[in-house]
Design an enzyme around this catalytic site. Structure first.
Site, short mmCIF file in Angstrom:
data_model
loop_
_atom_site.label_atom_id
_atom_site.label_comp_id
_atom_site.label_asym_id
_atom_site.label_seq_id
_atom_site.Cartn_x
_atom_site.Cartn_y
_atom_site.Cartn_z
N ASP A 10 3.58 -23.04 15.49
CA ASP A 10 4.59 -22.21 14.83
C ASP A 10 5.79 -23.03 14.34
O ASP A 10 6.42 -22.67 13.35
CB ASP A 10 5.08 -21.12 15.81
N HIS A 57 10.53 -22.63 4.92
CA HIS A 57 11.90 -22.26 4.56
C HIS A 57 12.93 -23.26 5.09
O HIS A 57 14.06 -23.30 4.62
CB HIS A 57 12.24 -20.82 5.01
N LYS A 82 11.81 -21.37 22.73
CA LYS A 82 12.45 -20.05 22.69
C LYS A 82 13.14 -19.78 24.02
O LYS A 82 12.83 -20.39 25.03
CB LYS A 82 11.39 -18.98 22.44
N GLU A 114 16.01 -22.06 20.15
CA GLU A 114 16.28 -20.65 19.86
C GLU A 114 16.63 -19.94 21.16
O GLU A 114 16.13 -20.31 22.23
CB GLU A 114 15.04 -19.99 19.26
N ARG A 173 0.82 -1.22 0.00
CA ARG A 173 0.00 0.00 0.00
C ARG A 173 0.85 1.27 0.00
O ARG A 173 0.44 2.30 -0.50
CB ARG A 173 -0.92 0.00 1.22
N HIS A 202 7.92 -27.03 10.54
CA HIS A 202 9.36 -27.28 10.39
C HIS A 202 9.80 -28.64 10.96
O HIS A 202 10.49 -29.41 10.28
CB HIS A 202 10.17 -26.18 11.10
P1 NAP Z 1 4.99 -7.30 7.79
O1 NAP Z 1 6.34 -6.81 8.15
O2 NAP Z 1 3.83 -6.91 8.64
O3 NAP Z 1 4.73 -6.87 6.28
C1 NAP Z 1 3.46 -6.96 5.70
C2 NAP Z 1 3.52 -6.43 4.29
O4 NAP Z 1 2.21 -6.49 3.75
C3 NAP Z 1 3.97 -4.98 4.20
O5 NAP Z 1 4.76 -4.80 3.05
C4 NAP Z 1 2.67 -4.23 4.04
O6 NAP Z 1 2.97 -3.04 3.35
C5 NAP Z 1 1.87 -5.21 3.20
N1 NAP Z 1 0.42 -5.04 3.36
C6 NAP Z 1 -0.30 -5.02 4.49
N2 NAP Z 1 -1.59 -4.86 4.22
C7 NAP Z 1 -1.70 -4.77 2.88
C8 NAP Z 1 -2.78 -4.59 1.99
N3 NAP Z 1 -4.06 -4.45 2.41
N4 NAP Z 1 -2.53 -4.55 0.66
C9 NAP Z 1 -1.26 -4.67 0.19
N5 NAP Z 1 -0.20 -4.84 0.99
C10 NAP Z 1 -0.41 -4.89 2.32
O7 NAP Z 1 4.95 -8.90 7.73
P2 NAP Z 1 6.19 -9.87 7.46
O8 NAP Z 1 6.85 -10.16 8.77
O9 NAP Z 1 7.00 -9.37 6.36
O10 NAP Z 1 5.43 -11.23 7.07
C11 NAP Z 1 4.90 -11.42 5.78
C12 NAP Z 1 4.41 -12.87 5.67
O11 NAP Z 1 5.51 -13.75 5.82
C13 NAP Z 1 3.42 -13.28 6.76
O12 NAP Z 1 2.51 -14.21 6.22
C14 NAP Z 1 4.29 -13.95 7.79
O13 NAP Z 1 3.57 -14.88 8.56
C15 NAP Z 1 5.29 -14.63 6.90
N6 NAP Z 1 6.58 -14.91 7.55
C16 NAP Z 1 7.34 -13.89 8.01
C17 NAP Z 1 8.57 -14.16 8.59
C18 NAP Z 1 9.48 -13.07 9.09
O14 NAP Z 1 10.59 -13.39 9.54
N7 NAP Z 1 9.07 -11.83 9.04
C19 NAP Z 1 9.01 -15.50 8.71
C20 NAP Z 1 8.21 -16.52 8.20
C21 NAP Z 1 6.99 -16.22 7.62
P3 NAP Z 1 2.07 -1.73 3.41
O15 NAP Z 1 1.82 -1.42 4.84
O16 NAP Z 1 2.94 -0.74 2.67
O17 NAP Z 1 0.83 -2.07 2.65
#
Ligand code: NAP
Length: 482
Positions: free
Chosen positions: A235, A178, A331, A216, A51, A240
């Site tokens: 989780d 992953h 953890k 962890e 967004r 995993h």
């Molecule tokens: P995050 O930091 O909250 O990022 C969410 C992303 O989604 C942001 O780029 C946000 O950007 C975008 N977004 C939110 N609402 C939106 C909408 N209505 N339309 C379009 N874009 C939207 O989350 P994250 O940690 O990166 O995680 C992303 C996914 O990966 C999740 O499913 C999470 O469970 C999974 N995951 C994450 C990790 C990790 O280490 N972070 C590890 C394993 C899995 P804007 O606010 O600019 O829209």
């Protein structure tokens, strides 16, 4: 020794959630490294979507900063960096709304591999799939990459599978775990199926038990609200640890083909015994020495969610009946360490007498840190004075064996390139995920029914004391976490 670079076709990769944590820390650095290795052919593009309002230049500047912050290896090469940034584009869009979708559809090219990476919260997966369909982007060659968590339980996983299936065939859906992209995890298959040494012994007749540990040191950190709804079982274990168990326990697939491998993993999950309440220990880290407790971190003083779980799992098939698999993950433990330890049975008879000090052979596969393998074997202790036995380690660190300059690619590097290649071997199939939830759900339901309270454990420890008993009562012990 440089890693071999396998060419791929030119591609368009759209990252939904390109401004988020995962994209910044993992996906964009992984793409940059592959680009730097020459694996992103000319004409390929990475298109960010979220967004946040960026124009192309603004997104490129954002990614430039991200790479500076998140690339942990090699000093940046300005020319390569500039060329990579040149391949980036951006579309501001709302997954739940109409804004931006026409612009994205207009950017797509018909003649290149096309992949959409869903790096957004799971509640948006359905909305993205529907809009890709509605705007004509769900073509038969399109691939989608779906992050974890894949559902919260069997019902939600089934619903999500059905939503995705309305727009994409199973061969187009890449569900990420992953762990499967980690080199050492793939190495489990190489060790088992590329050597004649292990497979004849790989069964209940020769293996006493298997331990799988993913420990962890970090707490829940900023993931408190998500984690408190999930817990260690959802989780970590459902995905995993389950995947690791499958790779250790599965029958040899007839070839290294995505469905051949996944068919065998599915059979293992289906053969898992239900876990008795007495075969599970749940824990929650307490506070101490200035560290916040789990309850403080998730800001929920009444939380009954586990930050640690240990369990004994049986597999009812010919190969494994009688060999327990002990799984633990948690953890705020003593060390960050992931390993699989396969403990073999004692020889049927000791020619050195009943009193000879005896230690079983153990094959330890270290996933992190210091990826490698150790095989503990008995030898004669050198010197006079009779036959004194001693157990020693045949130790192999991959870094040493393969050369210090061998870059072990991050899991995301491997997995993203597999998406572009169209290779699903290291991605979970829909029925696999559902089978894993079908096994996990009753365990969690039992805790909820009985309002089961996790045992507190000290931060920096090996987990709750009760987890020791899980093995002691079977005459076995956990390996030390260090
Ligand atoms: P995050 O930091 O909250 O990022 C969410 C992303 O989604 C942001 O780029 C946000 O950007 C975008 N977004 C939110 N609402 C939106 C909408 N209505 N339309 C379009 N874009 C939207 O989350 P994250 O940690 O990166 O995680 C992303 C996914 O990966 C999740 O499913 C999470 O469970 C999974 N995951 C994450 C990790 C990790 O280490 N972070 C590890 C394993 C899995 P804007 O606010 O600019 O829209």
């Amino acid at each position: 020794m440089a890693a071999r670079v396998i060419p791929v076709d030119p591609f368009d990769l759209v990252i939904f959630g390109a401004t988020g944590d995962l994209a910044q820390r993992k996906i964009l650095p992984a793409l940059y490294r592959r680009f730097a290795e020459g694996q992103m052919p000319a004409g390929s593009r990475v298109i960010g979507a979220a967004r946040t309002e960026f124009d192309k230049a603004g997104f490129r500047a954002f990614v430039d900063e991200t790479l500076t912050a998140c690339l942990d290896t090699d000093p940046p090469n300005p020319e390569i960096r500039a060329a990579f940034l040149d391949a980036l584009d951006y579309v501001a869009l709302d997954a739940r709304g109409d804004q931006g979708w026409t612009a994205l559809a207009a950017l797509m090219r018909p003649d290149v591999v096309r992949a959409f990476y869903f790096s957004v919260g799971p509640s948006l997966f359905g909305a993205l799939a529907e809009r890709l369909g509605a705007h004509g982007m769900a073509t038969p060659d399109t691939r989608i990459v779906v992050e974890k968590p894949f559902g919260h339980d069997l019902t939600t996983a089934r619903a999500l599978n059905a939503t995705l299936a309305a727009h994409f065939r199973e061969t187009q859906i890449y569900r990420i775990d992953h762990y499967l992209g980690k080199e050492t995890v793939q190495n489990l298959m190489a060790v088992r199926f590329a050597n004649v040494l292990f497979e004849p012994l790989w069964n209940a007749r020769f293996i006493d038990h298997v331990q799988i540990t993913v420990a962890e040191t970090v707490g829940v950190g900023g993931r408190g609200p998500y984690y408190d709804r999930a817990g260690a079982m959802r989780d970590m274990v459902q995905n995993h640890l389950m995947q690791l168990l499958c790779l250790i326990a599965m029958e040899p697939p007839y070839c290294f083909d995505p469905d051949a491998v996944r068919d065998e993993k599915l059979k293992v999950i289906k053969a898992l015994d239900p876990v008795a309440r007495g075969d599970i220990v749940r824990g929650q880290y307490a506070g101490g020495a200035g560290a916040a407790s789990y309850l403080d971190e998730v800001e929920n003083p009444d939380s009954l969610t586990e930050s640690y779980v240990a369990l004994k799992v049986g597999i009812s098939n010919w190969r494994w009946k009688g060999t327990p698999f002990y799984l633990r993950t948690g953890k705020r433990l003593r060390a960050r360490a992931s390993e699989i330890a396969v403990t073999f049975r004692d020889p049927p008879h000791s020619i050195f007498g009943e009193d000879a000090p005896w230690k079983a052979n153990v094959l330890v596969i270290r996933l992190q840190p210091d990826e490698g393998m150790t095989l503990r074997v008995m030898i004669k202790e050198p010197g006079p004075g009779g036959m004194r036995l001693k157990d020693v380690a045949l130790d192999m660190s991959f870094a040493e064996a393969l050369g210090d300059d061998m870059h072990i690619p991050d899991a995301y590097e491997r997995l993203i390139m597999d998406v572009i290649r169209g290779n699903q071997t290291l991605f979970m199939r829909g029925d696999e995920v559902e089978a894993a939830w079908a096994w996990t759900d009753p365990i969690i339901a039992e805790w909820q029914k009985t309002a089961d309270t996790p045992r507190p454990y000290d931060p920096g420890s090996s987990g709750p004391d009760d987890a020791l008993m899980l093995m002691h009562r079977d005459g076995r012990r956990w390996r030390e976490i260090r």
